[in-house]
Design a protein around this motif. Structure first.
Motif, PDB file in Angstrom:
ATOM      1  N   PRO A   1       9.324   1.822  -1.572  1.00 25.09           N
ATOM      2  CA  PRO A   1       8.138   1.246  -2.217  1.00 25.09           C
ATOM      3  C   PRO A   1       7.053   2.275  -2.538  1.00 25.09           C
ATOM      4  O   PRO A   1       6.373   2.166  -3.565  1.00 25.09           O
ATOM      5  N   ALA A   2       6.881   3.258  -1.678  1.00 24.32           N
ATOM      6  CA  ALA A   2       5.831   4.257  -1.896  1.00 24.32           C
ATOM      7  C   ALA A   2       6.219   5.307  -2.921  1.00 24.32           C
ATOM      8  O   ALA A   2       5.378   5.752  -3.710  1.00 24.32           O
ATOM      9  N   LEU A   3       7.488   5.703  -2.945  1.00 25.71           N
ATOM     10  CA  LEU A   3       7.899   6.889  -3.686  1.00 25.71           C
ATOM     11  C   LEU A   3       8.864   6.615  -4.839  1.00 25.71           C
ATOM     12  O   LEU A   3       8.913   7.397  -5.795  1.00 25.71           O
TER      13      LEU A   3
ATOM     14  N   ILE B   1      15.683  -9.085  -0.104  1.00 28.52           N
ATOM     15  CA  ILE B   1      15.385  -7.653  -0.072  1.00 28.52           C
ATOM     16  C   ILE B   1      14.402  -7.422   1.073  1.00 28.52           C
ATOM     17  O   ILE B   1      13.366  -8.088   1.148  1.00 28.52           O
ATOM     18  N   VAL B   2      14.724  -6.489   1.952  1.00 32.16           N
ATOM     19  CA  VAL B   2      13.809  -6.089   3.009  1.00 32.16           C
ATOM     20  C   VAL B   2      13.271  -4.709   2.654  1.00 32.16           C
ATOM     21  O   VAL B   2      14.021  -3.730   2.611  1.00 32.16           O
ATOM     22  N   PHE B   3      11.981  -4.661   2.340  1.00 30.43           N
ATOM     23  CA  PHE B   3      11.329  -3.392   2.012  1.00 30.43           C
ATOM     24  C   PHE B   3      10.734  -2.794   3.286  1.00 30.43           C
ATOM     25  O   PHE B   3      10.063  -3.491   4.058  1.00 30.43           O
ATOM     26  N   TRP B   4      10.959  -1.487   3.473  1.00 25.68           N
ATOM     27  CA  TRP B   4      10.375  -0.741   4.583  1.00 25.68           C
ATOM     28  C   TRP B   4       9.415   0.290   3.999  1.00 25.68           C
ATOM     29  O   TRP B   4       9.808   1.056   3.103  1.00 25.68           O
TER      30      TRP B   4
ATOM     31  N   SER C   1      18.598  -3.615   2.029  1.00 22.14           N
ATOM     32  CA  SER C   1      17.599  -2.864   2.787  1.00 22.14           C
ATOM     33  C   SER C   1      17.096  -1.712   1.938  1.00 22.14           C
ATOM     34  O   SER C   1      17.865  -0.873   1.487  1.00 22.14           O
ATOM     35  N   ALA C   2      15.746  -1.661   1.750  1.00 17.33           N
ATOM     36  CA  ALA C   2      15.166  -0.643   0.862  1.00 17.33           C
ATOM     37  C   ALA C   2      13.892  -0.064   1.472  1.00 17.33           C
ATOM     38  O   ALA C   2      12.814  -0.448   1.105  1.00 17.33           O
ATOM     39  N   SER C   3      13.951   0.856   2.398  1.00 16.90           N
ATOM     40  CA  SER C   3      15.153   1.374   3.000  1.00 16.90           C
ATOM     41  C   SER C   3      14.788   1.968   4.350  1.00 16.90           C
ATOM     42  O   SER C   3      13.676   2.474   4.523  1.00 16.90           O
ATOM     43  N   ARG C   4      15.720   1.977   5.273  1.00 17.00           N
ATOM     44  CA  ARG C   4      15.494   2.678   6.540  1.00 17.00           C
ATOM     45  C   ARG C   4      15.500   4.195   6.364  1.00 17.00           C
ATOM     46  O   ARG C   4      15.018   4.919   7.227  1.00 17.00           O
TER      47      ARG C   4
END
Length: 304
Positions: A12-14, A52-55, A4-7
């Motif tokens: 992804p943005a930073l 991989i779950v991107f948030w 998880s990347a990430s709650r």
């Protein structure tokens, strides 16, 4: 292992460059958010990372890395939050239109099943009453529906460090709101799901979501997986177990309702000092104890 990347922050943005450096290195050091002296060394080889779950609320910087992610053998999907708030609520985010463009580009690159739309949170206040939420939802739904397979939403909860102006919603208000959402979504063939909501909206055609979803992961991978409910999440959360490599108080979006940012000043300090070459997202405690985290693949061989 599901990563998880990430709650806890918007990687992804930073922190996309840092994320890619960790994948190239094959491991990450991840501190326990409730005890920063406890640090796990998490292997990141594609042999162990099944998904991989991107948030993210603004994953545009991650687009440049997708080809390399694919070449390295990683499989992934995105939970993309887009709710159309103004800068009074999300001070550090870019323009809504640009984020819509990114959503469309991501979906065209990966396919709609791998980009879930999160209209989250739904919070009623003087500036954003129910009618305002519905107007924004309809405007976004008309743009995004062809590019996703589901929309996930939840009603804002009050929490200790959260703003006092978030209004508690009654069951009647929630039902009325969901009915209107369903009316808008139905002709667009947009499936609606709730996140961590106890109330049953199945009569409106709305089901409970699992954001880290066993069925979704199995469909993407094409094989069954070993999965159990994530014991560390809220009681009404349906997500399966995952390993989160983010850190609280590292996001600088400045969202007024954020549960993961206790101090925007601390987040800004950490972001300014961040080293994309470091093995951990934030500097480790001087007396940190690093232990190897045992992991195994969640994939099961497909039945023949």
């Amino acid at each position: 292992m599901i990563l998880s990347a990430s709650r806890r922050t918007d990687i992804p943005a930073l922190y996309g460059d840092w994320m890619m450096n960790r994948l190239r290195s094959g491991f990450v050091l991840s501190a326990n958010p409730f005890n920063l002296r406890q640090v796990s060394r998490v292997p990141l080889s594609p042999a162990w990372v099944d998904m991989i779950v991107f948030w993210s609320k603004q994953p545009e910087p991650m687009l440049k890395h997708l080809d390399e992610l694919d070449d390295m053998g990683y499989v992934y999907y995105f939970q993309y939050t887009l709710n159309g708030f103004g800068r009074d609520m999300e001070a550090g985010l870019g323009e809504v239109e640009r984020r819509i463009d990114t959503f469309l580009a991501l979906s065209e690159r990966l396919g709609p099943p791998r980009v879930d739309w999160r209209f989250d949170p739904v919070l009623f206040c003087e500036r954003y009453p129910m009618e305002e939420h519905l107007m924004r939802f309809e405007r976004l739904a008309c743009r995004l529906a062809p590019y996703t397979t589901r929309c996930i939403f939840s009603f804002a909860d009050r929490y200790a460090h959260g703003p006092a102006w978030i209004q508690e919603t009654t069951a009647a208000d929630q039902t009325r709101f969901v009915e209107e959402m369903a009316r808008i979504a139905r002709p667009l063939n947009l499936a609606l799901y709730t996140c961590c909501e106890r109330q049953d909206f199945s009569s409106q055609g709305v089901n409970h979501a699992s954001c880290i979803d066993r069925d979704k992961i199995e469909r993407i991978l094409g094989v069954p997986i070993r999965a159990r409910k994530h014991a560390g999440q809220r009681a009404d959360c349906g997500c399966i177990e995952s390993v989160d490599i983010g850190a609280y108080d590292t996001c600088v979006h400045g969202c007024a309702y954020c549960y993961a940012t206790h101090s925007l000043k601390l987040s800004q300090t950490r972001f300014a000092a961040h080293d994309p070459e470091a093995p951990s997202l934030i500097p480790l405690s001087e007396n940190a104890k690093i232990t190897d985290r045992p992991v195994k693949s969640d994939r099961r061989p497909a039945l023949i």
